[in-house]
Design a protein around this motif. Structure first.
Motif, PDB file in Angstrom:
ATOM      1  N   CYS A 252       0.822  -1.218   0.000  1.00  0.00           N
ATOM      2  CA  CYS A 252       0.000   0.000   0.000  1.00  0.00           C
ATOM      3  C   CYS A 252       0.853   1.264   0.000  1.00  0.00           C
ATOM      4  N   GLU A 253       2.013   1.210  -0.626  1.00  0.00           N
ATOM      5  CA  GLU A 253       2.941   2.327  -0.567  1.00  0.00           C
ATOM      6  C   GLU A 253       2.324   3.621  -1.076  1.00  0.00           C
ATOM      7  N   TRP A 254       1.699   3.559  -2.223  1.00  0.00           N
ATOM      8  CA  TRP A 254       1.147   4.769  -2.835  1.00  0.00           C
ATOM      9  C   TRP A 254      -0.026   5.305  -2.010  1.00  0.00           C
ATOM     10  N   GLU A 255      -0.893   4.397  -1.554  1.00  0.00           N
ATOM     11  CA  GLU A 255      -2.048   4.821  -0.767  1.00  0.00           C
ATOM     12  C   GLU A 255      -1.617   5.434   0.569  1.00  0.00           C
ATOM     13  N   LEU A 256      -0.569   4.879   1.177  1.00  0.00           N
ATOM     14  CA  LEU A 256      -0.093   5.407   2.450  1.00  0.00           C
ATOM     15  C   LEU A 256       0.507   6.796   2.302  1.00  0.00           C
ATOM     16  N   ARG A 257       1.174   7.035   1.196  1.00  0.00           N
ATOM     17  CA  ARG A 257       1.731   8.372   0.966  1.00  0.00           C
ATOM     18  C   ARG A 257       0.624   9.426   0.979  1.00  0.00           C
ATOM     19  N   GLU A 258      -0.474   9.101   0.296  1.00  0.00           N
ATOM     20  CA  GLU A 258      -1.586  10.051   0.243  1.00  0.00           C
ATOM     21  C   GLU A 258      -2.254  10.176   1.612  1.00  0.00           C
ATOM     22  N   LEU A 259      -2.420   9.048   2.306  1.00  0.00           N
ATOM     23  CA  LEU A 259      -3.066   9.085   3.621  1.00  0.00           C
ATOM     24  C   LEU A 259      -2.216   9.853   4.630  1.00  0.00           C
ATOM     25  N   ASP A 260      -0.894   9.716   4.565  1.00  0.00           N
ATOM     26  CA  ASP A 260      -0.018  10.441   5.488  1.00  0.00           C
ATOM     27  C   ASP A 260      -0.222  11.956   5.374  1.00  0.00           C
ATOM     28  N   ALA A 261      -0.452  12.421   4.143  1.00  0.00           N
ATOM     29  CA  ALA A 261      -0.671  13.855   3.949  1.00  0.00           C
ATOM     30  C   ALA A 261      -1.963  14.304   4.625  1.00  0.00           C
TER      31      ALA A 261
ATOM     32  N   THR B  57       1.207 -20.199  10.522  1.00  0.00           N
ATOM     33  CA  THR B  57       0.457 -20.344   9.268  1.00  0.00           C
ATOM     34  C   THR B  57      -0.578 -19.241   9.114  1.00  0.00           C
ATOM     35  N   LEU B  58      -1.310 -18.943  10.190  1.00  0.00           N
ATOM     36  CA  LEU B  58      -2.323 -17.897  10.132  1.00  0.00           C
ATOM     37  C   LEU B  58      -1.690 -16.531   9.905  1.00  0.00           C
ATOM     38  N   ALA B  59      -0.558 -16.275  10.555  1.00  0.00           N
ATOM     39  CA  ALA B  59       0.103 -14.983  10.362  1.00  0.00           C
ATOM     40  C   ALA B  59       0.522 -14.793   8.915  1.00  0.00           C
ATOM     41  N   ARG B  60       1.028 -15.851   8.307  1.00  0.00           N
ATOM     42  CA  ARG B  60       1.468 -15.753   6.916  1.00  0.00           C
ATOM     43  C   ARG B  60       0.290 -15.501   5.981  1.00  0.00           C
ATOM     44  N   GLU B  61      -0.767 -16.295   6.115  1.00  0.00           N
ATOM     45  CA  GLU B  61      -1.887 -16.186   5.183  1.00  0.00           C
ATOM     46  C   GLU B  61      -2.729 -14.943   5.450  1.00  0.00           C
ATOM     47  N   LEU B  62      -3.009 -14.650   6.738  1.00  0.00           N
ATOM     48  CA  LEU B  62      -3.788 -13.457   7.050  1.00  0.00           C
ATOM     49  C   LEU B  62      -3.011 -12.193   6.711  1.00  0.00           C
ATOM     50  N   GLY B  63      -1.700 -12.199   6.965  1.00  0.00           N
ATOM     51  CA  GLY B  63      -0.890 -11.032   6.633  1.00  0.00           C
ATOM     52  C   GLY B  63      -0.892 -10.744   5.148  1.00  0.00           C
ATOM     53  N   HIS B  64      -0.746 -11.803   4.350  1.00  0.00           N
ATOM     54  CA  HIS B  64      -0.741 -11.621   2.888  1.00  0.00           C
ATOM     55  C   HIS B  64      -2.110 -11.142   2.400  1.00  0.00           C
ATOM     56  N   GLY B  65      -3.178 -11.768   2.909  1.00  0.00           N
ATOM     57  CA  GLY B  65      -4.521 -11.396   2.463  1.00  0.00           C
ATOM     58  C   GLY B  65      -4.900  -9.988   2.870  1.00  0.00           C
ATOM     59  N   LEU B  66      -4.578  -9.613   4.123  1.00  0.00           N
ATOM     60  CA  LEU B  66      -4.935  -8.273   4.585  1.00  0.00           C
ATOM     61  C   LEU B  66      -4.118  -7.208   3.867  1.00  0.00           C
ATOM     62  N   ALA B  67      -2.855  -7.521   3.560  1.00  0.00           N
ATOM     63  CA  ALA B  67      -2.032  -6.546   2.838  1.00  0.00           C
ATOM     64  C   ALA B  67      -2.649  -6.203   1.495  1.00  0.00           C
TER      65      ALA B  67
ATOM     66  N   ARG C  24       5.995  -0.296  -8.581  1.00  0.00           N
ATOM     67  CA  ARG C  24       5.015  -0.919  -9.474  1.00  0.00           C
ATOM     68  C   ARG C  24       3.583  -0.540  -9.092  1.00  0.00           C
ATOM     69  N   SER C  25       3.384   0.058  -7.901  1.00  0.00           N
ATOM     70  CA  SER C  25       2.043   0.480  -7.503  1.00  0.00           C
ATOM     71  C   SER C  25       1.719   1.887  -7.988  1.00  0.00           C
ATOM     72  N   HIS C  26       2.605   2.481  -8.764  1.00  0.00           N
ATOM     73  CA  HIS C  26       2.341   3.811  -9.310  1.00  0.00           C
ATOM     74  C   HIS C  26       1.103   3.746 -10.215  1.00  0.00           C
ATOM     75  N   PRO C  27       0.143   4.664 -10.071  1.00  0.00           N
ATOM     76  CA  PRO C  27      -1.107   4.584 -10.845  1.00  0.00           C
ATOM     77  C   PRO C  27      -0.907   4.533 -12.355  1.00  0.00           C
ATOM     78  N   VAL C  28       0.061   5.263 -12.878  1.00  0.00           N
ATOM     79  CA  VAL C  28       0.278   5.279 -14.330  1.00  0.00           C
ATOM     80  C   VAL C  28       0.774   3.908 -14.792  1.00  0.00           C
ATOM     81  N   ARG C  29       1.711   3.340 -14.068  1.00  0.00           N
ATOM     82  CA  ARG C  29       2.200   2.007 -14.429  1.00  0.00           C
ATOM     83  C   ARG C  29       1.090   0.968 -14.349  1.00  0.00           C
ATOM     84  N   LYS C  30       0.294   1.041 -13.293  1.00  0.00           N
ATOM     85  CA  LYS C  30      -0.793   0.078 -13.130  1.00  0.00           C
ATOM     86  C   LYS C  30      -1.794   0.193 -14.286  1.00  0.00           C
TER      87      LYS C  30
END
Length: 831
Positions: free
Chosen positions: A123-132, A175-185, A434-440
């Motif tokens: 969520c790098e791009w989204e966090l940048r906007e939210l931080d502002a 196992t739960l930390a791995r799968e829940l962490g990936h899914g929530l991310a 790669r999460s840049h909106p133009v690239r996406k």
């Protein structure tokens, strides 16, 4: 620093509720995903780990949600409470104030930090906007990621505490930390976007973005300086040296003179004055390309602090060129072909500089940046902008010659060359994230287009028309704003969803059949858990327990669905569980032996009838009866049970008699189905033919694949791509092969499948809600349906018979090839 905004508490309550809803829905999806992972497990231990995690999470889902909500509210309340300065100094702290940190606290910090990093990475791009926005809401006056009350590490701590409630076992928690962490991310991208939209709707204005840095490692073990997130031309950049060195490291090329570590040259390369200079346009010259002072070439003596032109002038030139080249046929000077029915043979672009297209099969549209390079150079702000112009030109050389991109789509992407150049000049994050909106947006256009075989009619034509309209809106709009690209990306996703709905209607019969099969799977899974609970207290041979739990539950559900719960056939089949268990008990008297011998033929008949009902494999049926018959023979001469044991066994079997097969309404679609996955033989021959079901027996699993897609992709010749040399942010975000691909396949996307001894490009049309069944199609005019179960797809991925059509997204492929090409040009010029 100012006072916090009075709307802080209301805004944070709404944000916390959005995160709680996201975590709850993610946990429900992970329950299903764990079942699918159990199916594809390569060992019994791994399978048991997934099934245990699935069982614990499913039964403690409400406790998980309550704990997450409570802990997150507590943590956020602490974050928004004003921090009081002062406190005790180190000098006033004595040894009695010190305490040891326990292992549990260390584990919590480490695990929560790792979970937070997963979210932050996605969520790098989204966090940048939210931080502002948070900087404004909290009265900080600046974006501060460490003060964001809903930052990833806060969510990671709440997630860790919630996982603790689910299970006391360390392996299950891992196992739960791995799968829940990936899914929530993954899910937090949309959640953070919704929070930003809510803050904006409340009238909260973000503070100005500050320059931040993100490290990009160079080649040869050299770590390049960080790439600044945003700038408005080389002249106004806080530290253009860092940007130049980072781009130099990323693309393996010399930095412009004056931007190297020692004030001249580049990262360890000879200075341009001794090498004759390197121009990425293909010509080597120490002189200027153009401009007021003759300082336009990357190898020329350009001062970092002396802009050649204003940012407004560059924007005016880009807008004018974009408008002039946006008309119909403006980019069709290069003939194209090979995709659909409206192309001719491809030819190299006449505007490409000499030496730059070695190894390329020809451009499918004009490279506008190269065609107007001198004018862009004169309008640019200095050597750093010149460097960006040539790099973006090289990227579009690779994009417009990529064999996996249809020519019709390549021409539409070519219309975005100048808007993309403007974005790259303004935001260096375009190259590293790669999460840049133009690239996406560009990547998504290309990926969706790969799935169509024909752009002259049908869905392909509608998609091309939509893309043409979206691109025109960008060219004519304010393409400096990221919201514009994000809106167009949402339009593409809406088209994919609409197309998936149309595909489901087009194959309504197959979809209905497979949807019913999946609903039956959910019923089987629920009934299986009920039977397993009853039999847990009964002493039985393991193969009998497995048979009653995993096989006979399918028979009972099938009989109930076909004949109804009150039919005589259904009641007779449901009595088999008790009769089979009792038939194994020792017989004490001749009367009991006689009764057993008289009842045995009917029991065997019902067993055969039930197994035929679900098309149970013949070899498995023979193996079961081969183990059962010796036990029946042994029961005639064993030590009989006592009266107490018989009464106890009868009481336990009464629990089995009272079980009722649940209905589809009683089992929600979110409930896992993998543990009860039915093999392909559950389909009748007529049903299998109607849906184009691929059975495991139809695949030659021992046969050798006739082509290695990793080195020679089907669909055309290609330049080798070595993605391992790129930074993690530039590598594929999702798996392109292997068993992990099963969880990432998406409707509307193209894949490669090895069928009938050859590779075929297939399009995924429909996925069942529980991801148990998949419908593909291939062919142009006459499409052929190919359906398979999740277990079959998993096995094909494991054996390398199913892969993504694209090894990486379009821009990532272009970066890898441009990097290789630019490094070769640099090496040649230095020699």
């Amino acid at each position: 620093m100012t006072l916090p905004d009075p709307r802080l508490h209301a805004a944070m309550q709404a944000a916390v509720q959005k995160i709680v809803n996201t975590a709850s829905s993610t946990a429900s999806r992970v329950v299903d995903a764990l079942g699918m992972l159990a199916l594809s497990a390569k060992s019994n231990a791994q399978r048991q780990s997934y099934m245990s995690a699935q069982f614990d999470l499913q039964h403690k889902l409400s406790a998980f949600n309550m704990t997450f909500t409570s802990v997150l509210n507590e943590k956020v309340a602490q974050e928004i409470t004003p921090r009081v300065g002062g406190g005790r100094s180190l000098a006033s702290t004595d040894w009695t104030s010190l305490s040891l940190v326990g292992d549990h606290e260390v584990e919590e910090e480490v695990t929560a930090h790792r979970l937070g990093l997963d979210i932050e990475h996605e969520c790098e791009w989204e966090l940048r906007e939210l931080d502002a926005y948070m900087g404004s809401l909290l009265g900080l006056g600046r974006p501060d990621p460490e003060r964001n009350p809903v930052r990833p590490d806060v969510i990671g701590k709440a997630l860790f505490r919630s996982i603790e409630v689910v299970s006391p076992e360390a392996a299950v928690r891992q196992t739960l930390a791995r799968e829940l962490g990936h899914g929530l991310a993954k899910a937090m991208r949309q959640c953070y976007g919704a929070i930003v939209a809510d803050l904006s709707a409340r009238g909260i204005q973000p503070v100005g973005l500050a320059v931040r840095s993100a490290v990009i490692s160079g080649t040869g073990g050299v770590t390049a300086p960080a790439v600044p997130f945003r700038h408005s031309g080389a002249g106004s950049l806080a530290d253009p040296h860092q940007a130049a060195q980072a781009l130099s490291a990323l693309f393996g090329m010399p930095a412009p003179a004056g931007f190297g570590p020692s004030g001249a040259g580049s990262l360890g390369s000879p200075s341009p004055s001794r090498t004759g200079g390197v121009s990425l346009g293909g010509a080597t010259s120490a002189g200027a390309v153009g401009g007021p002072s003759g300082a336009g070439a990357l190898g020329g003596p350009v001062s970092a602090g002396a802009p050649l032109a204003s940012d407004a002038q560059m924007l005016d030139v880009i807008r004018r060129l974009a408008y002039l080249t946006s008309g119909p046929g403006a980019l069709d000077a290069v003939s194209t072909g090979g995709w659909g029915s409206s192309g001719a043979a491809a030819a190299p672009a006449a505007s490409a500089p000499e030496g730059l297209h070695s190894g390329l099969s020809g451009l499918m549209a004009v490279n506008l940046i190269r065609a107007h390079r001198e004018e862009l150079m004169r309008a640019s702000s200095g050597a750093l902008d010149h460097m960006v112009i040539d790099i973006v030109a090289s990227l579009f050389d690779q994009i417009l010659s990529d064999p996996k991109v249809p020519p019709q789509m390549a021409r539409q992407i070519a219309r975005l060359q100048l808007p993309v150049l403007r974005v790259a000049l303004k935001d260096m994050q375009f190259f590293s994230s790669r999460s840049h909106p133009v690239r996406k947006f560009v990547n998504r256009m290309a990926s969706i287009a790969c799935a169509f075989e024909d752009f002259d009619e049908g869905p392909g034509r509608r998609f091309l028309s939509l893309v043409r309209e979206l691109v025109q809106q960008i060219v004519e709009g304010d393409f400096d704003q990221m919201d514009l690209y994000e809106g167009k990306l949402r339009a593409l996703e809406a088209f994919v969803q609409e197309q998936a709905h149309d595909e489901a209607l087009a194959h309504a019969e197959a979809v209905a059949l497979l949807a019913n099969k999946e609903a039956q799977l959910r019923i089987v899974h629920r009934h299986e858990m009920q039977v397993q609970g009853v039999l847990a207290s009964i002493d039985l041979p393991e193969f009998i327990r497995d048979f009653l739990v995993k096989v006979w539950t399918q028979v009972e559900v099938e009989a109930t669905v076909r004949h109804g719960p009150d039919a005589e056939t259904t009641r007779r089949i449901r009595r088999v569980g008790r009769e089979l268990v009792m038939s194994l008990q020792p017989k004490a008297t001749p009367a009991e032996r006689k009764q057993f011998i008289l009842a045995l033929p009917q029991l065997m008949k019902t067993l055969h009838e039930g197994l035929a009902l679900i098309h149970h494999p013949e070899e498995q049926k023979k193996a079961f009866f081969a183990e059962l018959l010796p036990l029946h023979a042994q029961s005639l001469k064993g030590q009989p049970l006592t009266d107490f044991q018989l009464r106890q066994l009868d009481a336990q079997l009464q629990g089995l008699d009272r079980l009722v097969v649940p209905t589809a309404e009683e089992v929600p679609p979110t409930e896992a189905t993998a543990a009860a996955a039915i093999p392909e033989t559950n389909f009748s021959p007529d049903e299998a033919q109607r849906v184009g079901l691929v059975a495991e027996t139809a695949i030659d699993w021992d046969g050798q694949l006739d082509i290695d897609l990793g080195s020679a992709p089907a669909g055309g010749t290609d330049v080798d791509i070595n993605l391992e040399e790129l930074e993690p942010e530039m590598r594929p975000e999702q798996p392109t092969q292997g068993v992990a691909l099963v969880q990432h396949v998406q409707p509307g996307v193209a894949y490669q499948m090895h069928l009938d001894g050859q590779w075929k490009k297939v399009r995924l049309n429909w996925v069942s809600p529980g991801r148990t069944f998949f419908i593909f199609s291939h062919g142009k005019k006459h499409q052929t349906l190919v359906s398979m179960t999740g277990r079959m797809l998993t096995k094909m991925c494991e054996t390398g018979r199913f892969r993504a059509f694209e090894q990486a997204y379009l821009i990532e492929r272009a970066v890898a090839r441009a990097r290789k090409q630019l490094a070769e040009l640099t090496a040649n010029s230095q020699r």
